[in-house]
Write a protein that holds these residues in place. Structure first.
Motif, PDB file in Angstrom:
ATOM      1  N   SER A  15     -21.832 -56.641 -19.554  1.00 15.49           N
ATOM      2  CA  SER A  15     -22.954 -55.859 -19.673  1.00 15.49           C
ATOM      3  C   SER A  15     -23.107 -55.402 -21.248  1.00 15.49           C
ATOM      4  O   SER A  15     -22.303 -55.877 -22.052  1.00 15.49           O
ATOM      5  CB  SER A  15     -22.108 -54.618 -19.225  1.00 15.49           C
ATOM      6  N   GLY A  63     -21.411 -53.061 -15.507  1.00 17.84           N
ATOM      7  CA  GLY A  63     -22.365 -52.343 -16.110  1.00 17.84           C
ATOM      8  C   GLY A  63     -22.276 -50.829 -15.359  1.00 17.84           C
ATOM      9  O   GLY A  63     -21.401 -50.429 -14.690  1.00 17.84           O
ATOM     10  N   THR A  64     -23.494 -50.531 -15.807  1.00 16.50           N
ATOM     11  CA  THR A  64     -23.731 -48.735 -15.053  1.00 16.50           C
ATOM     12  C   THR A  64     -24.832 -48.735 -14.357  1.00 16.50           C
ATOM     13  O   THR A  64     -25.832 -48.260 -14.868  1.00 16.50           O
ATOM     14  CB  THR A  64     -23.779 -47.960 -16.487  1.00 16.50           C
ATOM     15  N   CYS A  94     -24.661 -50.566 -20.169  1.00 21.01           N
ATOM     16  CA  CYS A  94     -23.740 -49.421 -20.292  1.00 21.01           C
ATOM     17  C   CYS A  94     -24.263 -48.704 -21.588  1.00 21.01           C
ATOM     18  O   CYS A  94     -24.826 -49.069 -22.538  1.00 21.01           O
ATOM     19  CB  CYS A  94     -22.488 -50.051 -20.485  1.00 21.01           C
ATOM     20  N   ASN A 107     -21.230 -43.898 -13.410  1.00 21.96           N
ATOM     21  CA  ASN A 107     -20.547 -43.352 -14.340  1.00 21.96           C
ATOM     22  C   ASN A 107     -20.655 -41.764 -14.556  1.00 21.96           C
ATOM     23  O   ASN A 107     -21.973 -41.530 -14.751  1.00 21.96           O
ATOM     24  CB  ASN A 107     -21.034 -44.144 -16.036  1.00 21.96           C
ATOM     25  N   PHE A 128     -16.312 -57.182 -18.443  1.00 20.99           N
ATOM     26  CA  PHE A 128     -17.284 -57.244 -17.351  1.00 20.99           C
ATOM     27  C   PHE A 128     -18.656 -57.750 -18.137  1.00 20.99           C
ATOM     28  O   PHE A 128     -18.636 -57.093 -19.404  1.00 20.99           O
ATOM     29  CB  PHE A 128     -17.710 -56.146 -16.645  1.00 20.99           C
ATOM     30  N   ARG A 167     -22.254 -47.311 -23.766  1.00 20.25           N
ATOM     31  CA  ARG A 167     -21.520 -47.520 -24.647  1.00 20.25           C
ATOM     32  C   ARG A 167     -20.514 -48.774 -24.318  1.00 20.25           C
ATOM     33  O   ARG A 167     -20.034 -48.294 -23.119  1.00 20.25           O
ATOM     34  CB  ARG A 167     -20.825 -46.579 -25.482  1.00 20.25           C
ATOM     35  N   TYR A 222     -11.973 -51.966 -23.579  1.00 18.55           N
ATOM     36  CA  TYR A 222     -11.043 -52.819 -22.648  1.00 18.55           C
ATOM     37  C   TYR A 222     -11.709 -53.637 -21.669  1.00 18.55           C
ATOM     38  O   TYR A 222     -11.167 -54.494 -20.994  1.00 18.55           O
ATOM     39  CB  TYR A 222     -10.000 -51.907 -21.934  1.00 18.55           C
ATOM     40  N   ARG A 236     -14.347 -43.954 -23.196  1.00 15.25           N
ATOM     41  CA  ARG A 236     -15.268 -43.567 -22.151  1.00 15.25           C
ATOM     42  C   ARG A 236     -16.254 -42.419 -22.642  1.00 15.25           C
ATOM     43  O   ARG A 236     -15.776 -41.715 -23.589  1.00 15.25           O
ATOM     44  CB  ARG A 236     -14.366 -43.004 -20.877  1.00 15.25           C
TER      45      ARG A 236
END
Ligand code: SF4
Length: 375
Positions: A22, A60-61, A11, A94, A20, A13, A17, A131
């Motif tokens: 990543s 993740g992303t 990710c 994302n 997961f 960043r 919260y 986010r």
């Protein structure tokens, strides 16, 4: 018929919260990762027991991987696995990582379903959630995805956020309905141990909505999205008819799934079922693949009782429920014979309707509590 899940544990960043698996940044690992996923796919190509029905890039992303890399992985899957005629191919994305060009690229690479992690259309809420994107980027990503040819779009949002009012939620639902996605996932914020939110919560710096507010919001969401034509087909998921997530339905139906990538889970439906995981450690994942070893380890082998419990645990999350006849054919007992006490304790929240056991909306609201009866 199996499905394939590919975990992309990177990710830009880490959101405060999120629990997961990543990691932030790690550009060198990210660069090498698609090649490793391909090595993993090659190594385990014989594990598929039939044509692959769905493919899911989750994280993740996954949208940190450029379209060319996603296309390369899909090409590799097509070489080593047989695919069903119209596989559902989902990419979680994302909005802060997308451009109109990248979206066109993903569509051309073969992705036919996009799941956008919007979380909120409210700038203040996005800031609280840490986010990386703005409401404008979220709307742009949605419109670019439509322009790129995505006709199956899912939005992920959260509710019960710190300071969120009923009016804020109503505004979120209006934005969703205006955009008219095919699928919506709405999750209540939970404070997970080990996250920065957990520490902030302990120090009373983060105060999520109380249970009463969360319950009211959940019922509002159900009513509003139902009225807008979305079926509430799983505790947290809504879809226009025919756009339910095929990949996730398979998970709730305990059907085989092959997981690839660090932190991915697999399920094999032979016997009473077996669950495997690839340890959530990227360096170890790379090292095992370098040695030509399958990085997955056995997590759980189910016995009959465990398989029965999990069939209820997963099936009752869905509006489709648990088919009593299918349950009997598989386990040699009806659901009532297997769980008489649990059924009694669930009271009116659990009913046998047209041969299927189904939990009502109020039961879903306290699902974690209700389902303990079956475990
Ligand atoms: S972008 Fe998604 S996976 Fe990554 S940290 Fe945030 S919530 Fe977790």
């Amino acid at each position: 018929m199996p499905s394939i899940y590919l975990h992309v544990p990177f990710c830009t960043r880490k959101c405060p919260y999120c629990d997961f698996f990543s990691v932030e940044g790690h550009s060198a690992c990210l660069h090498a990762y698609p090649r490793k996923l391909i090595e993993h796919l090659r190594l385990c190509r014989h594990q598929a027991t039939g044509p692959v029905e769905t493919i899911f890039f989750g994280g993740g992303t996954p949208s940190l991987l450029p379209p060319g890399e996603i296309g390369g992985i899909l090409d590799e899957i097509a070489v080593h696995f047989s695919l069903s005629p119209q596989p559902e191919i989902t990419l979680e994305a994302n909005p802060g990582t997308l451009t109109s060009d990248s979206l066109r690229g993903y569509r051309q690479a073969g992705v036919n379903r996009l799941s956008l992690g919007i979380q909120s259309f409210n700038q203040q809420m996005l800031k609280t959630l840490g986010r990386i994107h703005t409401p404008e980027q979220a709307r742009n990503a949605f419109c670019w995805a439509r322009d790129a040819g995505f006709s199956n779009l899912s939005l992920d949002l959260m509710f019960g956020l710190p300071g969120q009012t009923d009016e804020d939620l109503e505004a979120e639902l209006e934005r969703i309905i205006e955009l008219c996605p095919e699928h919506v996932s709405l999750y209540g914020l939970t404070i997970e141990q080990g996250t920065p939110f957990f520490d902030q919560h302990r120090k009373s710096r983060i105060i999520p909505a109380d249970d009463e507010t969360t319950a009211r919001m959940y019922l509002d969401i159900d009513a509003r999205l139902n009225a807008a034509g979305y079926g509430h087909y799983e505790i947290s998921n809504f879809a226009r008819p025919g756009f339910e997530s095929r990949h996730n339905l398979r998970y709730w139906q305990r059907r085989s799934n092959l997981g690839f990538g660090a932190g991915a889970h697999s399920f094999c439906d032979l016997g009473w079922g077996r669950r495997m995981e690839v340890p959530a450690d990227i360096e170890r994942y790379f090292a095992l693949l370098d040695k030509g070893e399958d990085p997955a380890v056995l997590l759980e082998t189910f016995d009959r009782a465990g398989a029965m419990s999990e069939t209820l645990y997963l099936g009752l999350r869905t509006a489709e429920g648990v088919d009593d006849r299918a349950f009997f054919n598989r386990f040699g007992q009806t659901v009532r014979e297997a769980f008489p006490l649990a059924i009694e304790r669930c009271g009116n929240h659990l009913r046998l309707i047209d041969g299927k056991w189904r939990m009502d909306l109020a039961g879903w609201l306290i699902f974690d509590h209700q389902i303990l009866e079956f475990l």
